[in-house]
Design an enzyme around this catalytic site. Sequence first.
Site, PDB file in Angstrom:
ATOM      1  N   LYS A   1       0.848  -1.200   0.000  1.00 40.77           N
ATOM      2  CA  LYS A   1       0.000   0.000   0.000  1.00 40.77           C
ATOM      3  C   LYS A   1       0.885   1.254   0.000  1.00 40.77           C
ATOM      4  O   LYS A   1       2.095   1.166   0.267  1.00 40.77           O
ATOM      5  CB  LYS A   1      -0.924  -0.019   1.217  1.00 40.77           C
ATOM      6  CG  LYS A   1      -0.195  -0.022   2.559  1.00 40.77           C
ATOM      7  CD  LYS A   1      -1.135  -0.393   3.705  1.00 40.77           C
ATOM      8  CE  LYS A   1      -0.406  -0.371   5.036  1.00 40.77           C
ATOM      9  NZ  LYS A   1      -1.214  -0.959   6.114  1.00 40.77           N
TER      10      LYS A   1
ATOM     11  N   ARG B   1     -10.424  -0.539  14.729  1.00 43.55           N
ATOM     12  CA  ARG B   1     -10.424   0.299  13.521  1.00 43.55           C
ATOM     13  C   ARG B   1     -11.571  -0.154  12.626  1.00 43.55           C
ATOM     14  O   ARG B   1     -12.646   0.425  12.656  1.00 43.55           O
ATOM     15  CB  ARG B   1      -9.057   0.191  12.842  1.00 43.55           C
ATOM     16  CG  ARG B   1      -8.831   1.160  11.718  1.00 43.55           C
ATOM     17  CD  ARG B   1      -7.380   1.213  11.286  1.00 43.55           C
ATOM     18  NE  ARG B   1      -6.874  -0.048  10.753  1.00 43.55           N
ATOM     19  CZ  ARG B   1      -5.630  -0.215  10.304  1.00 43.55           C
ATOM     20  NH1 ARG B   1      -4.768   0.786  10.334  1.00 43.55           N
ATOM     21  NH2 ARG B   1      -5.231  -1.382   9.832  1.00 43.55           N
TER      22      ARG B   1
ATOM     23  N   HIS C   1      -6.249  -7.930  12.615  1.00 46.67           N
ATOM     24  CA  HIS C   1      -5.041  -7.090  12.635  1.00 46.67           C
ATOM     25  C   HIS C   1      -4.604  -6.833  14.071  1.00 46.67           C
ATOM     26  O   HIS C   1      -5.436  -6.510  14.925  1.00 46.67           O
ATOM     27  CB  HIS C   1      -5.339  -5.770  11.927  1.00 46.67           C
ATOM     28  CG  HIS C   1      -4.127  -4.938  11.634  1.00 46.67           C
ATOM     29  ND1 HIS C   1      -2.966  -5.452  11.118  1.00 46.67           N
ATOM     30  CD2 HIS C   1      -3.915  -3.606  11.780  1.00 46.67           C
ATOM     31  CE1 HIS C   1      -2.080  -4.475  10.958  1.00 46.67           C
ATOM     32  NE2 HIS C   1      -2.630  -3.340  11.355  1.00 46.67           N
TER      33      HIS C   1
ATOM     34  N   ARG D   1       1.052 -10.979   6.827  1.00 44.50           N
ATOM     35  CA  ARG D   1       1.068  -9.763   6.007  1.00 44.50           C
ATOM     36  C   ARG D   1       2.303  -8.944   6.347  1.00 44.50           C
ATOM     37  O   ARG D   1       2.345  -8.219   7.333  1.00 44.50           O
ATOM     38  CB  ARG D   1      -0.203  -8.939   6.259  1.00 44.50           C
ATOM     39  CG  ARG D   1      -1.496  -9.685   5.895  1.00 44.50           C
ATOM     40  CD  ARG D   1      -2.716  -8.789   6.033  1.00 44.50           C
ATOM     41  NE  ARG D   1      -2.834  -8.177   7.333  1.00 44.50           N
ATOM     42  CZ  ARG D   1      -3.414  -8.722   8.391  1.00 44.50           C
ATOM     43  NH1 ARG D   1      -3.976  -9.920   8.307  1.00 44.50           N
ATOM     44  NH2 ARG D   1      -3.457  -8.079   9.539  1.00 44.50           N
TER      45      ARG D   1
ATOM     46  N   TYR E   1      14.181  31.182   7.247  1.00 39.46           N
ATOM     47  CA  TYR E   1      12.965  31.896   7.670  1.00 39.46           C
ATOM     48  C   TYR E   1      12.919  32.096   9.175  1.00 39.46           C
ATOM     49  O   TYR E   1      13.217  31.171   9.934  1.00 39.46           O
ATOM     50  CB  TYR E   1      11.732  31.080   7.258  1.00 39.46           C
ATOM     51  CG  TYR E   1      11.454  31.070   5.781  1.00 39.46           C
ATOM     52  CD1 TYR E   1      11.150  32.250   5.112  1.00 39.46           C
ATOM     53  CD2 TYR E   1      11.474  29.877   5.066  1.00 39.46           C
ATOM     54  CE1 TYR E   1      10.873  32.230   3.744  1.00 39.46           C
ATOM     55  CE2 TYR E   1      11.204  29.851   3.712  1.00 39.46           C
ATOM     56  CZ  TYR E   1      10.903  31.030   3.054  1.00 39.46           C
ATOM     57  OH  TYR E   1      10.629  31.005   1.726  1.00 39.46           O
TER      58      TYR E   1
ATOM     59  N   CYS F   1      13.075  24.642   4.695  1.00 36.08           N
ATOM     60  CA  CYS F   1      12.153  25.322   3.780  1.00 36.08           C
ATOM     61  C   CYS F   1      11.406  24.291   2.942  1.00 36.08           C
ATOM     62  O   CYS F   1      11.628  23.094   3.064  1.00 36.08           O
ATOM     63  CB  CYS F   1      12.923  26.267   2.857  1.00 36.08           C
ATOM     64  SG  CYS F   1      14.052  27.382   3.711  1.00 36.08           S
ATOM     65  N   MET F   2      10.547  24.764   2.054  1.00 35.81           N
ATOM     66  CA  MET F   2       9.767  23.850   1.224  1.00 35.81           C
ATOM     67  C   MET F   2      10.684  23.007   0.336  1.00 35.81           C
ATOM     68  O   MET F   2      10.465  21.802   0.173  1.00 35.81           O
ATOM     69  CB  MET F   2       8.766  24.631   0.368  1.00 35.81           C
ATOM     70  CG  MET F   2       7.806  23.745  -0.404  1.00 35.81           C
ATOM     71  SD  MET F   2       6.662  24.657  -1.445  1.00 35.81           S
ATOM     72  CE  MET F   2       5.597  25.421  -0.244  1.00 35.81           C
ATOM     73  N   ASP F   3      11.711  23.646  -0.219  1.00 40.64           N
ATOM     74  CA  ASP F   3      12.527  22.972  -1.231  1.00 40.64           C
ATOM     75  C   ASP F   3      14.004  22.917  -0.912  1.00 40.64           C
ATOM     76  O   ASP F   3      14.779  22.383  -1.706  1.00 40.64           O
ATOM     77  CB  ASP F   3      12.378  23.697  -2.575  1.00 40.64           C
ATOM     78  CG  ASP F   3      10.946  24.076  -2.855  1.00 40.64           C
ATOM     79  OD1 ASP F   3      10.096  23.172  -2.812  1.00 40.64           O
ATOM     80  OD2 ASP F   3      10.679  25.273  -3.072  1.00 40.64           O
TER      81      ASP F   3
HETATM   82  C1  LIG Z   1      -0.536  -1.805   6.852  1.00 39.13           C
HETATM   83  C2  LIG Z   1      -1.083  -3.095   7.280  1.00 39.13           C
HETATM   84  C3  LIG Z   1      -0.253  -4.211   7.409  1.00 39.13           C
HETATM   85  C4  LIG Z   1       1.237  -4.140   7.312  1.00 39.13           C
HETATM   86  O1  LIG Z   1       1.753  -3.588   8.499  1.00 39.13           O
HETATM   87  P1  LIG Z   1       3.320  -3.648   8.792  1.00 39.13           P
HETATM   88  O2  LIG Z   1       3.432  -3.229  10.193  1.00 39.13           O
HETATM   89  O3  LIG Z   1       3.955  -2.705   7.836  1.00 39.13           O
HETATM   90  O4  LIG Z   1       3.744  -5.049   8.536  1.00 39.13           O
HETATM   91  C5  LIG Z   1      -0.836  -5.427   7.679  1.00 39.13           C
HETATM   92  N1  LIG Z   1      -2.168  -5.539   7.837  1.00 39.13           N
HETATM   93  C6  LIG Z   1      -2.999  -4.476   7.745  1.00 39.13           C
HETATM   94  C7  LIG Z   1      -4.462  -4.677   7.940  1.00 39.13           C
HETATM   95  C8  LIG Z   1      -2.488  -3.221   7.487  1.00 39.13           C
HETATM   96  O5  LIG Z   1      -3.306  -2.172   7.415  1.00 39.13           O
END
Ligand SMILES: *Cc1c(COP(=O)(O)O)cnc(C)c1O
Length: 392
Positions: free
Chosen positions: A39, A137, A165, A224, A267, A314-316
Amino acid sequence: MNPYRQRTWAEVSLDALSHNLAAIREHLPPKTKVMAVVKADGYGHGDGMTARTLAEAGVDYFAVSNLEEALSLREAGIDTNILILGYTAPQAAPRLATHRITQAVFSHTYALELADCCKEAGVVVDIHLKLDTGMGRIGFSMGSEEQLRQICALPEFRVTGIFSHLSSADGDTPEDAAYTKLQCLRFADTVAALEREGFSFPLKHLQNSAGLAFLPDLGYDYARAGIVLYGAAPGEAALPFPLEPVLSLRTTVSMVKEVPAGTAVSYGRHFVTHRPMRLATVPIGYADGYPRRLSHGGWMLVGGRPAPIVGSICMDQLMLDVTGIPGVEVGDTVTVIGRDGAEEITVNQLAATADTIGYEILCMISKRVPRIYSRAGVEFAVKLPSGQVKLF
Ligand SMILES: *Cc1c(COP(=O)(O)O)cnc(C)c1O
């Protein structure tokens, strides 16, 4: 000279990525495969190149946060399984079906809306049920068996998996360990209860990076893996397997100047030299994703030596104190993240200094920064700010 190494750029080592995948696989029992979480544009590394490298190494399941990310993988030629971990508008059901994308289904309301849209479009969508075992969540809360049964029976869905999760698997307190154990038990119990009634879930997955690192032996079908693939630890605890950072971030000295004591820098004049100093300006700023928070405490490597940031970022652009570093010249490469000689700046070091986490440092690196890819030690492609990938 590589024209993309002239201002500020990221170097992405696909060799390090492959190394990390191998280390994670070695750590996991043979029956648990890696689902690669790519992601947020592969945690800032570039989703297509990252996913293709992992797919070539045999990864057959990818996870993303939304439909656009899933379709971006399809465009990059990834034709294995893709799971969307988060919300997809139910109206997108036909696109999920057309592109063979698996959707997380995480509440009764969402399930019914998605099923309605499937019915209307005459499609069946693959889903993984998402349980909330304590993350708070998304996911079906504990005790939702009746709703889960109802959803499993809907003809609009093919239920190919179930997952949850972990919220605290990277924590190092006894409370964290107890909470993670509770989450594991809740997941196992809910799945077992449904299976006793005859429901079956071909794929089960629970662990994230921290979970797979510290509880490798849960025996599920997938773990995951996110941040560990990219070579960073999910928290402060040391990992039980070796990782290599995948991304280095570099910039270039654009100007060097000797200034007298009493010179105001950047700045707001928050920094005023208290002695004669040599300053180097570099073309990287918060628009490149370098946190402005690092105006205090940030540093970069110049000629293999640490150079503190002075004045507000700064920004850049920003300014470095290179007073003690001899021979700094315009055009010199400066290391923002990564190794230079004996010194290294890690993502998690920067994160600690900026009071955030490594994840945020990585995915904040903006589109403006080209990603240069190397494989077998040879640079072979770049992802440009437009998203276009050019092969050298
Ligand atoms: C982002 C995410 C992961 C991966 O998490 P890491 O800590 O980077 O391994 C796994 N499962 C879900 C549901 C996530 O949102």
